[in-house]
Design a protein around this motif. Structure first.
Motif, mmCIF file in Angstrom:
data_model
loop_
_atom_site.group_PDB
_atom_site.id
_atom_site.type_symbol
_atom_site.label_atom_id
_atom_site.label_comp_id
_atom_site.label_asym_id
_atom_site.label_seq_id
_atom_site.Cartn_x
_atom_site.Cartn_y
_atom_site.Cartn_z
ATOM 1 N N THR A 194 0.834 -1.195 0.000
ATOM 2 C CA THR A 194 0.000 0.000 0.000
ATOM 3 C C THR A 194 0.875 1.255 0.000
ATOM 4 O O THR A 194 1.826 1.359 0.765
ATOM 5 C CB THR A 194 -0.904 0.007 1.243
ATOM 6 N N GLU A 290 -7.163 -4.276 -6.306
ATOM 7 C CA GLU A 290 -7.443 -4.919 -5.018
ATOM 8 C C GLU A 290 -8.057 -6.305 -5.238
ATOM 9 O O GLU A 290 -9.104 -6.648 -4.689
ATOM 10 C CB GLU A 290 -8.375 -4.044 -4.168
ATOM 11 N N ALA A 319 -1.975 -5.415 -2.571
ATOM 12 C CA ALA A 319 -0.897 -5.324 -1.589
ATOM 13 C C ALA A 319 -0.872 -6.575 -0.734
ATOM 14 O O ALA A 319 0.138 -6.884 -0.102
ATOM 15 C CB ALA A 319 -1.094 -4.089 -0.705
ATOM 16 N N THR A 490 -9.320 -0.057 3.950
ATOM 17 C CA THR A 490 -8.693 -0.100 2.636
ATOM 18 C C THR A 490 -9.344 0.914 1.723
ATOM 19 O O THR A 490 -10.451 1.379 1.987
ATOM 20 C CB THR A 490 -8.794 -1.519 2.033
ATOM 21 N N ASP A 493 -6.997 6.777 1.003
ATOM 22 C CA ASP A 493 -5.650 7.317 0.828
ATOM 23 C C ASP A 493 -5.443 8.452 1.835
ATOM 24 O O ASP A 493 -5.492 9.625 1.487
ATOM 25 C CB ASP A 493 -5.495 7.816 -0.605
ATOM 26 N N GLN A 514 -3.756 -4.361 5.486
ATOM 27 C CA GLN A 514 -4.485 -3.232 4.913
ATOM 28 C C GLN A 514 -4.613 -2.096 5.924
ATOM 29 O O GLN A 514 -4.478 -0.920 5.587
ATOM 30 C CB GLN A 514 -5.873 -3.682 4.442
ATOM 31 N N GLY A 517 -1.438 -0.300 6.321
ATOM 32 C CA GLY A 517 -1.208 0.475 5.111
ATOM 33 C C GLY A 517 -1.818 1.859 5.135
ATOM 34 O O GLY A 517 -1.438 2.729 4.342
#
Length: 806
Positions: A194, A290, A319, A490, A493, A514, A517
């Motif tokens: 990620t 994903e 990821a 997930t 951002d 996740q 990340g």
């Protein structure tokens, strides 16, 4: 000309570059000098950070722009011809290229890893450097690229005209994928941590295949609206008018690049499956974002889309590849064509390292059993059994536990930065709401400043979901704290997220990766270089699991006739095709939601599933909960958490560098800048600020790093900075200087006493108060006879400060 007197840069300019150019290489378009492979690992020192030295290749040779095929490492002529070879080979391995050269200006040592030549290594003259076509021909032969495939591989990257180029690992992923597809491979899996740019990597792959005419119609699939929109408005923007986002009503077949949500083209009823308006061979390429959650499961309705377009090439991006007995990415896509892990991303400095604060609560460790006949706050008789961490916030709610977690989170924020973006992961929606309330009550002033200081952002709450963009936007200060369950694990951002709170029992390695990340992105503009994990439920023990950063291993066992997978600890809540148990399906609508097309999960006969039965939840408000243990764990240079005490770890690391105190003292005294020694030790994981805080209680409030090391590592008595400064004053050693120079040295001593050695080593200190009261920086340096005299005086001051007793 005596080559021995020339610098490495002179050797490059006078001998190596001309030899390359003479061989036919275009210096401007095919040769990259000082090519940056890494950014340099972020080194955390308390609340401060620095970076390790980045890795740079002296030369990278490209056949097409950003398509590396060879590396050259240069040395000055005092070195032998092959002294740079091992370094060159390391760079070549990172770039996935077979050719490496080492040179000192006399010629080249040439390493050919293709196995196609007579020798692996050979010495060649400056006049015999190979041409671009010769190396490319051998590269293609090594890669198995025939004439048609070679043409595809030669298609250049998209160039935005602003100098943005793929990072080295993105180049490798792109080149391997394009070359594999050119050779006819149709199922490809890319595993990239990620925050390492999977979408940008996918764009460059699609661009090159599309421009080469190898793939003419492409479908990019994701299961979240935000992921599709991020791609359309971000990395994929250069496709322009050739691109469209698929709606759920009409299909326009005149475009070439299609971006779509799964749920925009499929549904439960057959007439909703509008993807069937396309012919099965319409798309040449399908990219699945994903893929660990979207289509890993064979019984997922969304797998039907891939099966329908089975003649196309399929590229899976993730990821966290899903590998359980019931679900397998590898079974569908094959072994990963390329893997770039979180550990490697942190080592290279592209991802943020982390610090773990483990807080164990007494009731979690010891469990809790009700008294005979005890009822909860609503009068419900509590079942007589021992309740433990697995039950808390699910079957049993201890309100004071929630309040304590909120209090510890608040304490951490107040001690660091109360406005740092924070995600609190809870067991379910109800827990997330109770945690929101507890955090509001623990932060009355902050909540009064702005009602959005704490927000619950879960799939069932429109007000909270509406704040998701504000939370992830670095320029928006609110919300600061987001409580959630599954929604933000997930596809979010959150670049500036600096604190992740785990009050959720995590059993799935996929989900754990996740969640971690969410904090690994670096944002230089907003000073986000590392993050902290506050763990209340031992979730971070998963860091010690070999699967956390290891290669995925296929353990898939296909179900026999009439069998179906039974969800348990392997259940992945991110897979919309999976059938969650009541405990696991807590947050409806979070993994396929789209305002334009509400997601409907699979159910018997294609209809809605039966609602889960109500479960008894006891709420207890009078059980005291306390902190049983609290410890800080650091991410060491080897990618593992340091679990031993900070003192023991420091002792071990320093002795690896300096076996004896004499060696350490000699290195310290010889260093032109003492700060350079501090930085060297920081690079191997000596965490100065936290170490100072730890030993400062015994050594006083202002220990010098020199004394900290001597005391902890070599069992020596330690002095404070104040004591060292006073010893210098008593020796009265600067009487040979004039009054103005003595005033400068006196103020340097005072500066050292207050803040340490680093500021007095910087000549710019003379441009700051209180030195400006004595004169300009030039005037003050002249008081010592000029800049060189000033530097010698500072060095003498340092020698006096660190004078060892005879």
């Amino acid at each position: 000309m005596d080559k021995k007197t020339l610098s490495e840069r002179d050797i490059c300019t006078k001998f190596i570059t001309p030899a390359i150019e003479q061989a036919g290489w275009n210096i401007k378009s095919q040769v990259r000098e000082e090519f940056p492979l890494t950014d340099g690992r972020v080194i955390v020192r308390g609340r401060m950070h620095s970076r390790a030295r980045p890795r740079r290749a002296d030369y990278v040779l490209n056949y097409q722009k950003n398509q590396p095929i060879a590396v050259i490492e240069a040395k000055d002529n005092k070195h032998s011809l092959g002294d740079g070879m091992q370094q060159a080979l390391a760079y070549a391995e990172a770039l996935d290229v077979p050719f490496a050269f080492s040179s000192n200006g006399d010629g080249f040592l040439f390493h050919d890893n293709t196995g196609l030549g007579d020798h692996t290594e050979a010495t060649i003259t400056l006049d015999d450097f190979p041409s671009p076509d010769w190396l490319w021909q051998r590269y293609c032969q090594w890669k198995g690229l025939e004439s048609t495939a070679r043409t595809i591989a030669e298609q250049p990257y998209y160039d935005d005209g602003r100098g943005m180029t793929p990072r080295y690992y993105q180049m490798v992923a792109i080149n391997r994928t394009v070359e594999a597809i050119a050779r006819g491979q149709n199922r490809i899996l890319l595993v990239m941590a990620t925050g390492t740019g999977k979408t940008y990597t996918a764009f460059q792959i699609i661009w090159r295949l599309w421009k080469a005419g190898q793939k003419k119609r492409i479908l990019f699939l994701a299961d979240r609206n935000v992921l599709v929109d991020q791609a359309k408005n971000g990395a994929f923007k250069p496709f322009g008018q050739a691109m469209t986002k698929v709606g759920n009503r009409t299909i326009d077949k005149s475009f070439e690049i299609y971006l779509s949500l799964y749920q925009a083209v499929t549904g439960v009823e057959e007439d909703k499956n509008i993807y069937k308006e396309f012919s099965p061979d319409f798309f040449d390429l399908v990219v699945i974002d994903e893929c660990h959650r979207s289509s890993a499961s064979e019984d997922s309705s969304w797998r039907a889309i891939l099966e329908y377009f089975s003649s196309a090439t399929h590229i899976g991006l993730t990821a966290t590849p899903k590998e359980t007995k019931d679900v397998s990415n590898i079974n569908y896509f094959g072994d990963p064509l390329y893997t770039y892990s979180l550990k490697q991303g942190i080592e290279d400095g592209f991802l943020a390292p982390y610090k773990v604060v483990r807080i164990d609560l007494d009731r979690d460790l010891q469990g809790w059993r009700p008294d005979k006949g005890q009822t909860d706050k609503h009068g419900n008789l509590i079942e007589d059994r021992i309740y433990n961490q697995k039950d808390f916030d699910k079957d049993l709610i201890l309100e004071k536990r929630t309040e304590l977690v909120a209090k510890k989170v608040t304490e951490f924020l107040e001690q660091t930065n109360p406005y740092q973006k924070t995600i609190v992961f809870c067991e379910d929606i109800d827990h997330a709401e109770r945690m929101r309330q507890a955090l509001v009550n623990a932060n009355p002033k902050r909540a009064a400043e702005n009602r959005r200081y704490v927000m619950r952002i879960t799939g069932d709450n429109m007000e909270g979901k509406a704040e998701l963009d504000n939370f992830t936007n670095p320029e928006e200060p609110y919300p600061v704290i987001a409580t959630t369950s599954k929604l933000m694990t997930t596809g979010v951002d959150a670049k500036t997220c600096k604190l992740i709170v785990l009050d959720q029992r995590i059993q799935s390695m996929t989900e754990f990766k996740q969640i971690i990340g969410r904090g690994t992105r670096i944002d230089e503009d907003y000073n986000k270089h590392w993050f902290t994990i506050l763990d209340f439920k031992k979730a971070t023990e998963l860091f010690a699991d070999p699967d956390f950063d290891g290669d995925p291993v296929q353990v898939y066992e296909p179900s026999g006739p009439g069998e179906s997978p039974v969800p348990g600890d392997d259940y992945d809540p991110h897979d919309p095709g999976a059938k969650p148990t009541p405990e696991q399906g807590e947050e409806p609508g979070e993994y396929g939601p789209d305002p334009e097309q509400p997601w409907r999960p699979d159910g018997p006969g294609g209809g809605e599933p039966e609602p889960p039965p109500e479960r008894t939840r006891y709420i207890v408000d009078d059980v005291v909960v306390t902190v049983a243990a609290e410890r800080v764990q650091y991410l060491g240079p080897d990618g593992k958490l340091i679990t031993e005490s900070l003192r023991d770890y420091t002792r071990k690391k320093v002795k690896e560098q300096f076996a004896s105190m004499d060696e350490f003292v000699r290195r310290w005294n010889e260093a032109d800048r003492k700060q350079s020694v501090i930085e060297e030790l920081a690079e191997v994981g000596v965490f100065w600020d936290d170490l100072m805080k730890d030993v400062g209680k015994k050594l006083g409030d202002d220990p010098d790093p020199f004394d900290v090391i001597c005391h902890i590592v070599y069992d020596q008595p330690a002095l404070t900075r104040r004591e060292r400064a006073e010893q210098v004053r008593k020796r009265n050693v600067f009487t040979r200087y004039g009054d103005q120079a003595q005033d400068v040295l006196e103020r340097l001593l005072e500066k050292y006493k207050d803040v340490g050695i680093e500021p007095i080593e910087d000549p710019k200190v003379l441009t700051l108060a209180p030195f400006t009261e004595l004169g300009s920086a030039m005037e003050l340096a002249n008081a010592f006879g000029g800049k060189q005299g000033y530097r010698e005086a500072v060095r003498e001051l340092e020698d006096e400060l660190y004078q060892q007793p005879s």
